[in-house]
Design an enzyme around this catalytic site. Structure first.
Site, PDB file in Angstrom:
ATOM      1  N   GLU A 163      45.562  34.611  45.501  1.00 25.85           N
ATOM      2  CA  GLU A 163      44.411  34.544  44.590  1.00 25.85           C
ATOM      3  C   GLU A 163      44.572  35.542  43.446  1.00 25.85           C
ATOM      4  O   GLU A 163      43.607  36.071  42.928  1.00 25.85           O
ATOM      5  CB  GLU A 163      43.084  34.793  45.332  1.00 25.85           C
ATOM      6  N   GLY A 164      45.803  35.813  43.082  1.00 24.20           N
ATOM      7  CA  GLY A 164      46.103  36.794  42.037  1.00 24.20           C
ATOM      8  C   GLY A 164      46.303  38.144  42.690  1.00 24.20           C
ATOM      9  O   GLY A 164      45.368  38.720  43.221  1.00 24.20           O
TER      10      GLY A 164
END
Length: 189
Positions: free
Chosen positions: A141-142
């Site tokens: 998710e980054g």
């Protein structure tokens, strides 16, 4: 939220283990004379690790509710200006919350492993799995480094600092309003 979830289950397992595992006597005298040793929860370092874990979980839950509430306001409030203000705050806080809660999820799972000692590394107790689950949350998710780039590179300067003002102006106002409140002095100085 995954960082908080893993931290919470790691904390709960660490707390249960610390209440059950006996080792040594308390430094300030026997606490459980009917047992061969005192539960490790009486030892200061174990209590420190548990209190760090508990404080993070409670604070992160409150932070998550606050951001979630602002997300709901940004999507559903009838006043367009209120929606924009809430969205600005969500835009600013999302990379901060993601990185902080996943970093601390890993930290709390590490503390739970420490509380378990050697048992923290074996599958029988499951604590080693929490550490793996928490670590991956810091990556997908980054990655947290990418979240930091998003915050600094996009969010802080966006709209001439408007996102930052949505956070810091109410904070400054709260501090100014409560400067004479003696019960809050230690938090405001």
């Amino acid at each position: 939220m995954q960082g908080l979830g893993v931290a919470e289950v790691a904390y709960q397992n660490g707390l249960t283990y610390a209440k059950d595992r006996v080792q040594m006597r308390s430094l300030d005298g026997t606490k459980y004379p009917d047992k061969p040793a005192d539960p490790i929860i009486v030892h200061p370092d174990v209590r420190r690790m548990l209190l760090i874990s508990k404080a993070f979980c409670e604070g992160a839950r409150a932070l998550s509710y606050w951001v979630g509430m602002n997300l709901d306001v940004s999507l559903h409030h009838p006043d367009a200006e209120v929606k924009k203000e809430a969205d600005d705050l969500v835009q600013l806080l999302t990379p901060i919350v993601k990185a902080y809660q996943t970093d601390m999820g890993f930290e709390v799972s590490s503390l739970a492993m420490q509380i378990h000692g050697g048992h923290g590394y074996i599958k029988e107790y499951g604590v080693e799995q929490y550490a793996r689950d928490a670590r991956i949350a810091m990556i997908y998710e980054g990655t947290n480094g990418i979240q930091a780039l998003d915050l600094v590179g996009r969010k802080m300067g966006a709209n001439m600092g408007r996102y930052l003002r949505r956070f810091f102006h109410p904070l400054s106002e709260y501090i100014e309003t409560n400067m004479t409140n003696t019960e809050l002095q230690e938090f405001l100085m």
